[in-house]
Design an enzyme around this catalytic site. Structure first.
Site, mmCIF file in Angstrom:
data_model
loop_
_atom_site.group_PDB
_atom_site.id
_atom_site.type_symbol
_atom_site.label_atom_id
_atom_site.label_comp_id
_atom_site.label_asym_id
_atom_site.label_seq_id
_atom_site.Cartn_x
_atom_site.Cartn_y
_atom_site.Cartn_z
ATOM 1 N N SER A 33 0.853 -1.193 0.000
ATOM 2 C CA SER A 33 0.000 0.000 0.000
ATOM 3 C C SER A 33 0.885 1.237 0.000
ATOM 4 O O SER A 33 2.049 1.183 -0.393
ATOM 5 C CB SER A 33 -0.946 -0.033 1.205
ATOM 6 N N ASN A 34 0.354 2.363 0.414
ATOM 7 C CA ASN A 34 1.082 3.641 0.428
ATOM 8 C C ASN A 34 0.472 4.523 1.506
ATOM 9 O O ASN A 34 -0.588 4.212 2.035
ATOM 10 C CB ASN A 34 1.013 4.299 -0.961
ATOM 11 N N PRO A 35 1.151 5.644 1.847
ATOM 12 C CA PRO A 35 0.697 6.430 3.013
ATOM 13 C C PRO A 35 -0.449 7.405 2.756
ATOM 14 O O PRO A 35 -0.697 8.289 3.586
ATOM 15 C CB PRO A 35 1.955 7.214 3.421
#
Ligand code: CTP
Ligand code: CA
Length: 226
Positions: A33-35
């Site tokens: 995923s990513n922030p």
């Protein structure tokens, strides 16, 4: 404004917004995923709602509450996000694609959590669907707006994406600006067109930026259907 009984300048306009990250599972308990916090997209959904638009918000996992007065659909993967957006795309007049879609997913996700073994592991990845490109191929007269975060050659790369994805404009930001983009309450973006015209906007709260984005998209919308 709409809440006070005024119709709002986007009254009845149909706005589809995506927000947040996607999760691409490696196994039932691990994912890529990513922030992305979702704050930019939620701000766009709330701004459009407050200006009288009918809003559908499709969101990856975030810590934010679903905004009131908005049709909300929660998704996890890029594939699910594409499915949810496809359901509402024909209805929509404007799509603001602020989700940070993961580019890769596991080629062979594991059905069970397996114990680790050995000192090294390789992971085969395959591309997730490009949601904007898929929707752009189905568009009638919808206005599409994207977001991009680049570490170098920002304007040229963003203009290229705007052309490839059929975007009216793309909101370009850089991950290095303190307190902006991922997670912050403010953002500083440059609006880039397919032609490569770049309009840098000052740093401002995401909610204010949401209104600026809607201001910029509004004159491009198809004439209202009675
Ligand atoms: N996007 C999308 N589907 C994907 C990836 C991105 O719809 N699978 C959208 C994003 O929501 C964003 C825009 O495309 O609005 C630009 O995202 P970005 O990651 O910058 O573009 P990519 O085409 O993935 O290019 P890159 O290889 O540079 O990551
Ligand atoms: Ca990407």
């Amino acid at each position: 404004v709409a809440a006070l009984g005024f119709p709002g300048d986007l009254a009845g306009r149909r706005v589809l917004v995506s927000a947040g990250p996607t999760r691409e599972y490696l196994d039932p308990v691990r994912f890529l995923s990513n922030p992305s916090s979702g704050r930019m997209g939620y701000a766009v959904a709330e701004a459009a709602r407050d200006r009288g638009a009918e809003v559908v918000l499709v969101s990856g996992p975030t810590a934010l509450p679903a905004p009131a007065g908005v049709h909300f659909e929660a998704v996890e993967t890029a594939e699910e996000m594409l499915g949810a957006l496809l359901k509402h795309f024909a209805w929509s007049e404007l799509l603001v694609m602020s989700a940070a879609v993961a580019d890769w997913r596991a080629a062979h996700p594991k059905g069970e959590k397996e114990a680790k073994s050995g000192e090294r592991q390789t992971l085969e990845l395959v591309r997730t669907p490009d949601i904007l490109e898929t929707l752009a191929a189905r568009r009638r007269n919808q206005v599409l707006v994207g977001f991009a975060m680049e570490t170098h050659a920002g304007v040229a790369r963003a203009a290229d994406k705007a052309r490839r994805k059929g975007l009216a404009f793309i909101c370009l930001n850089y991950p290095t600006r303190e307190g902006t983009a991922f997670g912050g309450s403010e953002n500083e973006v440059t609006l880039v067109t397919q032609a490569g015209d770049a309009e840098p906007l000052p740093r401002m709260p995401k909610r204010e930026l949401a209104d600026r984005i809607l201001d910029r998209a509004k004159p491009l919308l198809p004439p209202p259907t009675p």
